[in-house]
Design an enzyme around this catalytic site. Structure first.
Site, mmCIF file in Angstrom:
data_model
loop_
_atom_site.group_PDB
_atom_site.id
_atom_site.type_symbol
_atom_site.label_atom_id
_atom_site.label_comp_id
_atom_site.label_asym_id
_atom_site.label_seq_id
_atom_site.Cartn_x
_atom_site.Cartn_y
_atom_site.Cartn_z
ATOM 1 N N SER A 142 -47.671 23.395 -21.930
ATOM 2 C CA SER A 142 -47.402 22.416 -20.878
ATOM 3 C C SER A 142 -46.706 23.144 -19.753
ATOM 4 C CB SER A 142 -46.488 21.308 -21.420
ATOM 5 O OG SER A 142 -45.941 20.518 -20.381
ATOM 6 N N TYR A 155 -38.919 18.230 -26.034
ATOM 7 C CA TYR A 155 -40.291 18.573 -25.676
ATOM 8 C C TYR A 155 -40.324 19.893 -24.907
ATOM 9 C CZ TYR A 155 -45.057 17.940 -23.841
ATOM 10 O OH TYR A 155 -46.389 18.101 -23.532
#
Length: 260
Positions: A142, A155
């Site tokens: 990501s 995350y």
């Protein structure tokens, strides 16, 4: 392009994973799908993708948060198709909350799926790739593997770790015909993002349309979601012979987010 190759894509029954699986199948690869759909839905998806692409398509349900299941997923792919040449680690989850309010069980679940499963599938896949002298590992990380956002500390930590893991694996297998790269998308409109919109609306006490523009896409200069098919096309390139010298890299496809 990938005729004769076998690919496993984790978390591939929707969103980015399904787009990647479809693109790999169209490029000629045999593809093992993975997810947690009910058996009838999974079979319908598998059969539909096979009919659409003309490729051999399998499906294996696995709880990737469990080490044994992650390893068994790789073993099942090899048993079904005879080899595993391409591993795309895509499965992931998200939970939005401040660190001091982040539930311990959510941390454990997120790290198990986003990070530990990448280790377990890679460890299980490498021996076969090493024996054949060819392999491609693409870890869907990501933009949060490079930069951070508030309320997403776990995350962000998991995706930073996936980026570092990808670099280390690439160095270990650099002379063995195997590449390992981290692909880091910005915001892609997927079910995972839809959930984030709802969560962020609660955190910021804002309507969802404003959250999309002012929170989710605030850092993405194009103010447009990245398309899942763009991520899929990039993945196919990284799996091709044209990318044989691309390894240990962090490939950003983020609408200019990290250019700031």
């Amino acid at each position: 392009m990938l005729a004769g190759r076998t690919a496993l894509v984790t978390g591939s029954t929707s969103g980015i994973g399904l787009a990647v699986a479809r693109a790999l199948a169209r490029a000629g690869a045999r593809v093992m799908l993975n997810g947690s759909r009910p058996a009838d839905e999974a079979e319908s998806l598998r059969a539909g993708l096979a009919a659409e692409t003309g490729a051999e398509i399998g499906y294996t349900r696995a709880n990737l948060a469990q080490a044994a299941s992650a390893r068994e997923l790789v073993e099942s792919t090899i048993a079904a198709f005879g080899s595993l040449d391409i591993l795309v680690n895509n499965a992931g989850m998200q939970h939005v909350a401040a660190v001091d309010a982040f539930p311990d069980d959510k941390w454990d679940a997120l790290i198990a799926l986003n990070l530990s499963s990448v280790f377990h599938t890679t460890k299980a896949a490498l021996p076969g790739m090493q024996a054949r002298g060819w392999g491609r590992i693409v870890n869907i990380a990501s933009a949060h593997g490079v930069v951070a956002s508030p309320f997403k500390a776990p995350y962000t930590a998991s995706k930073h770790a996936v980026v570092g893991f990808s670099k280390a694996v690439a160095l270990e297998v650099a002379e063995q015909g195997i590449t390992c790269n981290a692909l880091c998308p910005g915001y892609v409109r997927t079910p995972l993002i839809d959930k984030q919109v709802v969560d962020q609306a609660k955190v910021h006490n804002m309507p969802e349309d404003r959250v999309i523009r002012e929170v989710i896409l605030a850092a993405q200069p194009t103010k447009q979601f990245v398309e899942a098919d763009e991520v899929a096309a990039f993945t196919v390139f990284l799996c091709s012979d044209a990318a044989k010298s691309v390894t240990g890299s962090v490939q950003l496809i983020d609408g200019g987010w990290t250019a700031r």
